[in-house]
Motif scaffolding. Structure first.
Motif, PDB file in Angstrom:
ATOM      1  N   VAL A  89       0.851  -1.202   0.000  1.00 35.11           N
ATOM      2  CA  VAL A  89       0.000   0.000   0.000  1.00 35.11           C
ATOM      3  C   VAL A  89       0.879   1.242   0.000  1.00 35.11           C
ATOM      4  O   VAL A  89       2.087   1.175   0.278  1.00 35.11           O
ATOM      5  N   GLN A  93      -3.805   5.795   0.585  1.00 33.38           N
ATOM      6  CA  GLN A  93      -4.652   4.771  -0.040  1.00 33.38           C
ATOM      7  C   GLN A  93      -5.735   4.324   0.935  1.00 33.38           C
ATOM      8  O   GLN A  93      -5.501   4.159   2.129  1.00 33.38           O
ATOM      9  N   VAL A  95      -8.100   1.519   2.478  1.00 33.12           N
ATOM     10  CA  VAL A  95      -8.001   0.078   2.683  1.00 33.12           C
ATOM     11  C   VAL A  95      -9.220  -0.408   3.448  1.00 33.12           C
ATOM     12  O   VAL A  95      -9.898   0.367   4.130  1.00 33.12           O
ATOM     13  N   THR A  96      -9.482  -1.694   3.342  1.00 29.36           N
ATOM     14  CA  THR A  96     -10.562  -2.323   4.083  1.00 29.36           C
ATOM     15  C   THR A  96      -9.984  -3.092   5.258  1.00 29.36           C
ATOM     16  O   THR A  96      -8.786  -3.405   5.285  1.00 29.36           O
ATOM     17  N   GLN A  99      -7.268  -6.055   5.002  1.00 28.71           N
ATOM     18  CA  GLN A  99      -6.499  -6.003   3.761  1.00 28.71           C
ATOM     19  C   GLN A  99      -5.002  -6.090   4.056  1.00 28.71           C
ATOM     20  O   GLN A  99      -4.498  -5.513   5.023  1.00 28.71           O
ATOM     21  N   LEU A 101      -1.188  -5.355   4.049  1.00 30.40           N
ATOM     22  CA  LEU A 101      -0.393  -4.133   3.927  1.00 30.40           C
ATOM     23  C   LEU A 101       1.044  -4.432   3.512  1.00 30.40           C
ATOM     24  O   LEU A 101       1.640  -3.687   2.738  1.00 30.40           O
ATOM     25  N   ARG A 182      -1.769  -6.875   8.281  1.00 35.79           N
ATOM     26  CA  ARG A 182      -3.083  -6.527   7.732  1.00 35.79           C
ATOM     27  C   ARG A 182      -3.669  -5.326   8.461  1.00 35.79           C
ATOM     28  O   ARG A 182      -3.333  -5.058   9.623  1.00 35.79           O
ATOM     29  N   ALA A 183      -4.559  -4.613   7.765  1.00 31.83           N
ATOM     30  CA  ALA A 183      -5.207  -3.437   8.343  1.00 31.83           C
ATOM     31  C   ALA A 183      -6.237  -3.884   9.380  1.00 31.83           C
ATOM     32  O   ALA A 183      -7.136  -4.663   9.059  1.00 31.83           O
TER      33      ALA A 183
END
Length: 365
Positions: A89, A93, A95-96, A99, A101, A182-183
């Motif tokens: 990323v 940006q 992100v969900t 998601q 990274l 991850r987010a």
């Protein structure tokens, strides 16, 4: 002969010094300060308008700063030290939640993976052993304590296997020695501090920060004169710089009980829904209202009528042919009109243009 020349020179000096164009013009008579006739008012471009009664006058307008609530800003760190293989990323940006990274190679995860594999191998043996000894104990071939020991060993092996699997799952680790960061929430990538090949440590700065600006907060500075009137539950309308139309609204959540000795203001925090043009860090004006309290009466005048003089908001009131400055308390501004809580009554006439000329005129008097 010398006397004659002296008399001639003196007469010439008297004649030159007595010319009409050398005589200073007389000072015109002046009336009381601020008194102007209709012709002078027109020549100065002064326009008059009566003050209007205003209902539902707000408590006041205070400065504020758009911020994020604590739960809307999350730092993403790596549970294991390693090296960044891929960064997926870029800053800004969207992100969900969940998601990917970045992918980090972390040797420590291989050790946990090996321990998990050993625990799972031991688990199969422990289950078989516990089942066999339990059968023998029921048949009376062996003592029951041996079956109890086998069941305890099975429980320990199951706990070890679960813990290793949980740790690897939380870390997003694979059996190949990599960890996928991850987010944790949906939002915008506020910062990225790593590049492919860079080291990633458990004690270093977070490689990613995710901000969810769907819900914002507002930090307010309540001046001392309004501190006793503002309380949680009051509504807030947000005005961006240079705008008179609200860009968002919210509600006051908390008010500090103490006064800042430097700013002479009380800090307050308000909730704020998402609104176009409002981003964290932006300075705004906030109009505080009390819909549950008693109705507040006031007046409104065109915003051009209000000027700043002697560190106070003032208007020029026109009465009996004279203009006089009067201090007022401004509480809000919207749609080109300024709402006043005190200092002016409905129907009183004020100057709405030519205010700068009136300031200069009265300063000259």
């Amino acid at each position: 002969m010398a006397l004659v020349l002296l008399l001639v020179g003196g007469g010439a000096y008297w004649a030159l010094s007595s010319r009409p164009d050398q005589v200073p013009p007389p000072t015109p008579a002046t009336g009381p300060a601020g008194q102007l006739d209709a012709a002078q008012i027109q020549r100065l471009g002064i326009r008059l308008e009566p003050a209007r009664a205003a209902e539902s006058v707000p408590v006041g307008t205070v400065p504020g700063m758009v911020t994020l609530p604590p739960e809307a800003r999350v730092a993403v760190t790596s549970p294991f030290a390693g090296t960044a293989l891929r960064v997926l990323v870029t800053p800004g940006q969207q992100v969900t939640a969940g998601q990917a990274l970045a992918v980090v190679r972390a040797p420590e995860t291989i050790q946990f993976g090996a321990e998990l594999a050993r625990a799972e191998a031991d688990l199969a043996f422990a289950r078989n052993q516990a089942a066999r000894l339990d059968t023998l104990a029921r048949e009376g071939v062996i003592a029951g304590v041996r079956a109890d020991e086998a069941r305890a060993a099975l429980h320990r092996t199951e706990a070890t296997s679960r813990e290793n699997r949980r740790l690897l799952g939380l870390a997003g680790a694979g059996r190949d020695g990599t960890v996928t960061l991850r987010a944790p929430i949906a939002g915008r990538v506020a910062s990225v501090t790593i590049d492919p090949g860079a080291p990633v440590g458990t004690a270093s700065a977070a490689p990613f920060v995710i901000e969810n600006d769907a819900a914002l907060a507002l930090d307010l500075q309540i001046p001392e004169r309004l501190a006793a009137q503002v309380r949680p539950g009051m509504t807030v309308a947000v005005l961006p710089p240079g705008s008179t139309s609200p860009a968002g609204s919210g509600r006051i959540l908390s008010v500090s009980p103490s006064l800042d000795p430097q700013t002479r203001a009380v800090m307050a925090r308000a909730s704020l829904g998402a609104a176009a043009g409002l981003i964290p860090g932006k300075g705004v004006s906030a109009v505080i209202s009390d819909p549950a309290g008693p109705a507040r009466a006031g007046v409104s005048v065109p915003s051009g009528a209000v000027t700043r003089m002697d560190d106070a908001d003032q208007v020029f009131v026109h009465a009996a042919g004279r203009f006089a400055p009067r201090k007022v308390v401004v509480v809000a501004e919207s749609g080109g009109r300024t709402v006043l809580a005190s200092g002016l009554k409905p129907g009183e006439t004020v100057a709405v243009s030519g205010v700068a000329e009136l300031k200069s005129l009265l300063a000259g008097r």
